[in-house]
Design a protein around this motif. Sequence first.
Motif, PDB file in Angstrom:
ATOM      1  N   ILE A 144       0.839  -1.209   0.000  1.00 52.90           N
ATOM      2  CA  ILE A 144       0.000   0.000   0.000  1.00 52.90           C
ATOM      3  C   ILE A 144       0.872   1.255   0.000  1.00 52.90           C
ATOM      4  N   LEU A 145       1.891   1.267   0.848  1.00 56.86           N
ATOM      5  CA  LEU A 145       2.769   2.438   0.891  1.00 56.86           C
ATOM      6  C   LEU A 145       3.500   2.647  -0.432  1.00 56.86           C
ATOM      7  N   LEU A 146       3.988   1.566  -1.007  1.00 57.20           N
ATOM      8  CA  LEU A 146       4.730   1.687  -2.266  1.00 57.20           C
ATOM      9  C   LEU A 146       3.860   2.193  -3.407  1.00 57.20           C
ATOM     10  N   HIS A 147       2.590   1.817  -3.412  1.00 58.37           N
ATOM     11  CA  HIS A 147       1.719   2.172  -4.528  1.00 58.37           C
ATOM     12  C   HIS A 147       0.837   3.402  -4.298  1.00 58.37           C
ATOM     13  N   TYR A 148       0.671   3.805  -3.038  1.00 55.35           N
ATOM     14  CA  TYR A 148      -0.271   4.890  -2.772  1.00 55.35           C
ATOM     15  C   TYR A 148       0.292   6.006  -1.887  1.00 55.35           C
ATOM     16  N   SER A 149       1.592   5.986  -1.634  1.00 59.69           N
ATOM     17  CA  SER A 149       2.162   7.009  -0.767  1.00 59.69           C
ATOM     18  C   SER A 149       3.421   7.593  -1.400  1.00 59.69           C
ATOM     19  N   ALA A 150       3.626   8.871  -1.173  1.00 61.73           N
ATOM     20  CA  ALA A 150       4.827   9.527  -1.696  1.00 61.73           C
ATOM     21  C   ALA A 150       6.033   9.234  -0.797  1.00 61.73           C
ATOM     22  N   PHE A 151       5.784   8.939   0.465  1.00 60.89           N
ATOM     23  CA  PHE A 151       6.865   8.700   1.422  1.00 60.89           C
ATOM     24  C   PHE A 151       6.693   7.319   2.041  1.00 60.89           C
ATOM     25  N   VAL A 152       7.775   6.556   2.059  1.00 62.94           N
ATOM     26  CA  VAL A 152       7.726   5.186   2.578  1.00 62.94           C
ATOM     27  C   VAL A 152       8.792   5.011   3.660  1.00 62.94           C
ATOM     28  N   PRO A 153       8.423   5.208   4.938  1.00 61.22           N
ATOM     29  CA  PRO A 153       9.393   4.978   6.000  1.00 61.22           C
ATOM     30  C   PRO A 153       9.505   3.483   6.281  1.00 61.22           C
ATOM     31  N   CYS A 154      10.697   3.039   6.650  1.00 62.72           N
ATOM     32  CA  CYS A 154      10.881   1.618   6.979  1.00 62.72           C
ATOM     33  C   CYS A 154      11.060   1.502   8.475  1.00 62.72           C
ATOM     34  N   SER A 155      10.101   0.883   9.134  1.00 66.71           N
ATOM     35  CA  SER A 155      10.197   0.696  10.575  1.00 66.71           C
ATOM     36  C   SER A 155      10.667  -0.717  10.904  1.00 66.71           C
ATOM     37  N   CYS A 156      11.328  -1.331   9.943  1.00 65.68           N
ATOM     38  CA  CYS A 156      11.910  -2.660  10.168  1.00 65.68           C
ATOM     39  C   CYS A 156      13.188  -2.457  10.981  1.00 65.68           C
ATOM     40  N   GLY A 157      13.767  -3.541  11.372  1.00 65.52           N
ATOM     41  CA  GLY A 157      14.978  -3.413  12.153  1.00 65.52           C
ATOM     42  C   GLY A 157      16.129  -4.199  11.560  1.00 65.52           C
ATOM     43  N   GLY A 158      17.331  -3.801  11.948  1.00 61.51           N
ATOM     44  CA  GLY A 158      18.529  -4.553  11.637  1.00 61.51           C
ATOM     45  C   GLY A 158      18.770  -4.773  10.158  1.00 61.51           C
ATOM     46  N   LEU A 174      17.235  -4.304   3.034  1.00 58.39           N
ATOM     47  CA  LEU A 174      16.632  -4.849   1.821  1.00 58.39           C
ATOM     48  C   LEU A 174      15.943  -3.745   1.022  1.00 58.39           C
ATOM     49  N   SER A 175      15.955  -3.892  -0.304  1.00 61.67           N
ATOM     50  CA  SER A 175      15.156  -2.983  -1.136  1.00 61.67           C
ATOM     51  C   SER A 175      13.689  -3.347  -0.900  1.00 61.67           C
ATOM     52  N   TRP A 176      12.779  -2.509  -1.361  1.00 57.91           N
ATOM     53  CA  TRP A 176      11.355  -2.792  -1.155  1.00 57.91           C
ATOM     54  C   TRP A 176      10.928  -4.045  -1.902  1.00 57.91           C
ATOM     55  N   SER A 177      11.446  -4.244  -3.108  1.00 59.24           N
ATOM     56  CA  SER A 177      11.127  -5.459  -3.867  1.00 59.24           C
ATOM     57  C   SER A 177      11.653  -6.694  -3.148  1.00 59.24           C
ATOM     58  N   GLN A 178      12.875  -6.619  -2.652  1.00 55.45           N
ATOM     59  CA  GLN A 178      13.448  -7.740  -1.905  1.00 55.45           C
ATOM     60  C   GLN A 178      12.644  -8.007  -0.635  1.00 55.45           C
ATOM     61  N   HIS A 179      12.199  -6.941  -0.005  1.00 53.53           N
ATOM     62  CA  HIS A 179      11.427  -7.065   1.228  1.00 53.53           C
ATOM     63  C   HIS A 179      10.100  -7.797   0.972  1.00 53.53           C
ATOM     64  N   ILE A 180       9.438  -7.428  -0.099  1.00 53.22           N
ATOM     65  CA  ILE A 180       8.168  -8.084  -0.438  1.00 53.22           C
ATOM     66  C   ILE A 180       8.401  -9.557  -0.778  1.00 53.22           C
ATOM     67  N   ILE A 181       9.445  -9.845  -1.547  1.00 56.42           N
ATOM     68  CA  ILE A 181       9.769 -11.231  -1.881  1.00 56.42           C
ATOM     69  C   ILE A 181      10.105 -12.022  -0.615  1.00 56.42           C
ATOM     70  N   PHE A 182      10.880 -11.426   0.266  1.00 53.75           N
ATOM     71  CA  PHE A 182      11.235 -12.047   1.553  1.00 53.75           C
ATOM     72  C   PHE A 182       9.971 -12.382   2.341  1.00 53.75           C
ATOM     73  N   ASN A 183       9.065 -11.414   2.444  1.00 51.82           N
ATOM     74  CA  ASN A 183       7.814 -11.628   3.179  1.00 51.82           C
ATOM     75  C   ASN A 183       6.958 -12.714   2.537  1.00 51.82           C
ATOM     76  N   ILE A 184       6.854 -12.692   1.221  1.00 47.45           N
ATOM     77  CA  ILE A 184       6.059 -13.704   0.518  1.00 47.45           C
ATOM     78  C   ILE A 184       6.627 -15.097   0.757  1.00 47.45           C
ATOM     79  N   CYS A 185       7.949 -15.211   0.756  1.00 49.62           N
ATOM     80  CA  CYS A 185       8.579 -16.513   1.047  1.00 49.62           C
ATOM     81  C   CYS A 185       8.169 -17.010   2.432  1.00 49.62           C
ATOM     82  N   PHE A 186       8.152 -16.116   3.407  1.00 52.74           N
ATOM     83  CA  PHE A 186       7.749 -16.514   4.754  1.00 52.74           C
ATOM     84  C   PHE A 186       6.250 -16.819   4.822  1.00 52.74           C
TER      85      PHE A 186
END
Length: 153
Positions: free
Chosen positions: A95-109, A114-126
């Motif tokens: 949602i943030l990537l497609h509908y927001s001008a600003f995308v903060p990452c509140s992930c850690g470590g 990870l890039s946003w694409s890598q992050h989505i792929i990582f999440n989908i794998c899990f």
Amino acid sequence: MKRNFQIRNHIVSIICCLYALLFAYAATSKVLDFENFQIQLGQSPLLSSFASLILFAVPAAEIIIAILLLIEKYRLIGLFSAYTLMVLFTAYIYILLHYSAFVPCSCGGIIQKLSWSQHIIFNICFIVMAGIAVVLLPGSITLHNPETSKSWH
């Protein structure tokens, strides 16, 4: 047949341990860098209104889910909870990537690197791994369980 059960049980155990490590790591990263986590939540266009609640709820949920996944009796609840949380995280990123001008990452470590694409792929794998674990989990309601299969007829 017993060997098949053992293999399935090992796969489930590995997936649960990976999730437990992921969530324990993510929660610890958020707690150790609490101020940054708080700032990034406050900057979120979707979550800023709920930042004070999410600030404590997300790390607590991650720790609780990690514990549930490590206790065999509660694995099914842990897997459904992990699946749900990962789907929510992935939907939030999408949602943030497609509908927001600003995308903060509140992930850690490391995950923050990870890039946003890598992050989505990582999440989908899990997400997929949680689904696999639920299907393979001994005693879960699946078509592979002979006792449950009888009730489907």
